[in-house]
Design a protein around this motif. Structure first.
Motif: not given
Lengths: 315, 312
Positions: B138, B141-142, B233-234, B237-238, B242-243, B260, B263-265, B267-268
């Motif tokens: 978080f 990213l921000n 991973t987190l 992912t954040l 890429a989404a 990673t 994988m997270a994208n 699975a979610s």
């Protein structure tokens, strides 16, 4: 086998010669080096301060616009004005219960075996190596294990993407941490304590129960809290197993129903809020992160208090 | 003094102790043994899961799709080079950030810091180690991305491999620092004293004696850090930007996908997977590769640490 350490003779000789020649004792290069090292360390800590400040600063609007209680009791929601963390707190506590019931006793027992019973044979060496390596396996891979075993194979029992699947996976994830820290604590128990026990006629288990474990308790406790903190903050396996992200209707019903039901956890709320693009979610993500940090702080402080209590009893 | 004419009647059974106590003893031994075996069971379960399911995926999928020029599982494109390059970038950037800072912090704490200073700074680093990675994600990213990375590299996107790599670097600084510091402080003082006795300055002693002596421990720290960066991973992912899918991208300033994050994208979004039926199965193939890489690195790091322990 040993690395050959050649003493850096020439370099030192040159240094001594230079110092004698110029008569200067001030080591400017040394000071610069030391300054650079300190600067690097301070840079790391500056990032930490920046992070903590940003989270608190970002969370303030939420707590000003809505009361703290409103945010704490709010539920998972697509609407920023209603979003809150109550279900996340419940889910995280539920996961901790699994960790406490499964990973803690299993991990301590494994550590007792490795430190007290095991002789140096293939089995104990294998377990030792595997435990250390399991501690380094990425959390997402544990997520795959949970996805396949708990959501897939045992889906009827666990209810799929449920609190139970998440709790079991997280218990397995932190087990190596518990084993490693508990083993360290047990290794630090002085040998005479055991010998005194045997001398009085106690069996091995009796020595472990009455001498080793009580003495190692503070260390084991510290390790347990480390593992609890890991379980509280880890989101990767939950991402793989799946959690509620949009709406979560609080399921009533029996304990089993709740365990088999959908859930969310604090780190997942931070994730969900961060993923939403709109500006107002930024402060909600900050606020959720702040709640998570406060929960971690409380857990750690409780552990320090408990450890001091045990240590006082020990002496 | 009279001799006793009767020897006390002690049988072997008396010496063996209470039968119930001995039974408990045996039972507890088994309990502990079973608990210790759980490590083997878990390892076998992980390996079996990823190997069997990755095998099923490979049997279903055309091998050419594994080398497609992008990672779009919903279109049946499982371009492994895409996500592999992403992971490589993240790891390289993270080590560039965490390596120097972590090592320098370790050298300072071990060689220079006075006890009082150390007592304050070391726990502070431990607090950084305890920040959950989702919060670091978080924050990356921000804050790190717009206010640091994008200012230095103006071409960087908000969510980019570059930003995510820096975030992962921040995450693993404490790891590098703590393992390196362990290695440095277990170098015997006699080496430092000998060097100082020869007239070396502190900086010479540190750089030419202490650091080389602790080298295998420091190498272990870097290997563990690489392994951790690969598996993180987190943050990626954040902050990776890429989404869902990503085309092959060699420029770290752009959004990208790591193993990673892929994988997270996947699975979610697994509930909504349509089209190619085996898209979710690809999780296990990526997981299998991830497991192989990290497990191998950890084994190597373990050897370095053990070599170091043997020396001192």
């Amino acid at each position: 086998m040993s690395t050959v350490l050649t003493p850096p003779d020439e370099a030192i000789d040159a240094e001594v010669a230079r110092a004698v020649e110029t008569g200067r004792t001030l080591d400017a290069r040394g000071l610069a080096f030391q300054g650079a090292l300190l600067l690097a360390l301070l840079a790391a800590l500056a990032v930490l301060v920046w992070l903590l400040y940003s989270v608190v600063d970002g969370a303030i609007p939420v707590f000003q616009d809505r009361s703290v209680g409103d945010f704490l009791s709010g539920k998972l929601s697509g609407s920023p004005s209603r979003f809150g963390v109550s279900q996340g707190i419940r889910g995280s506590i539920g996961i901790l219960v699994f960790v406490g019931i499964i990973a803690f006793p299993l991990g301590v027992a494994a550590a007792v075996y490795l430190e007290e019973y095991a002789t140096d044979n293939l089995f104990s060496r294998t377990v030792n190596v595997l435990v250390r390596n399991l501690a380094g396996v990425p959390a997402v891979v544990y997520g795959l294990l949970g996805l396949f075993v708990f959501k897939g194979l045992l889906g009827d029992l666990t209810g799929g993407s449920s609190l139970m699947s998440a709790g079991l996976t997280m218990a397995i994830l932190v087990l190596p941490v518990v084993v490693i820290t508990a083993a360290e604590a047990i290794r630090a128990v002085p040998q005479p304590l055991r010998e005194a026990g045997y001398g009085l006629g106690a069996t091995q288990w009796e020595v472990i129960r009455t001498q080793v474990l009580p003495y190692a308790a503070p260390g084991i406790l510290t390790g347990t809290v480390l593992s609890f903190a890991r379980a509280l903050g880890e989101a990767a396996p939950l991402l793989i197993i799946g959690t509620a992200t949009g709406l979560l209707t609080s399921s009533g019903g029996s304990v089993l129903d709740q365990l088999q039901g959908n859930y969310t956890a604090l780190p997942m709320l931070v994730y969900v809020a961060t993923k939403r693009p709109a500006e107002e979610w930024l402060s909600l993500a900050s606020a959720s992160a702040l709640v998570l940090l406060v929960v971690l702080l409380v857990a750690n402080s409780a552990a320090i208090l408990a450890r001091n209590h045990f240590e006082k009893r020990r002496s | 003094m009279t001799t006793t004419d009767r020897a006390p009647e002690v049988t072997l059974a008396d010496l063996a102790g209470d039968r119930r106590r001995r039974a408990t003893e045996r039972r507890m031994r088994w309990v502990f043994l079973v608990a210790a075996s759980s490590a083997i069971v878990i390892t076998v379960a992980i390996i079996a899961t990823v190997v069997v399911e990755a095998g099923r995926f490979l049997a279903d999928v055309e091998l050419s799709s594994l080398f497609a020029d992008g990672w779009f599982p919903r279109e049946g494109k499982f371009g492994l080079p895409t996500i592999f390059v992403g992971t490589l970038w993240i790891t390289a950037i993270a080590i560039c950030v965490a390596g120097p800072i972590g090592l320098a912090s370790a050298v300072y704490l071990s060689e220079y810091a006075r006890p009082g200073v150390r007592r304050v700074l070391k726990p502070a680093l431990e607090i950084l180690a305890g920040i959950p990675s989702v919060i670091v994600g978080f924050f990356t990213l921000n804050f790190i991305s717009p206010e640091l990375v994008q200012r230095i590299f103006t071409s960087a996107e908000r969510g980019s491999l570059l930003a995510a790599g820096v975030g992962v670097g921040v995450l693993i600084i404490p790891l590098v620092a703590s393992i390196s510091e362990d290695a440095l402080s277990s170098v015997p003082d006699s080496l430092r004293e000998a060097s100082t006795g020869l007239g070396a300055r502190k900086v010479t002693t540190t750089l030419r004696v202490v650091v080389p002596a602790a080298l295998s421990g420091i190498v272990a720290a870097f290997i563990v850090a690489v392994s951790r960066a690969i598996g993180e991973t987190l943050v990626v992912t954040l902050a990776g930007g890429a989404a869902g899918g990503a085309a092959f991208e060699a420029d770290p300033a752009r959004a990208g996908l790591t193993m990673t994050a892929a994988m997270a994208n996947l699975a979610s979004g697994s509930d909504q997977v349509t089209g190619v039926g085996n898209a979710v199965q690809s999780l296990y193939l990526v997981g299998f590769l991830l497991f192989l890489m990290t497990f191998g690195l950890n084994l190597i790091a373990d050897r370095f640490v053990r070599r170091f322990r043997q020396e001192y």
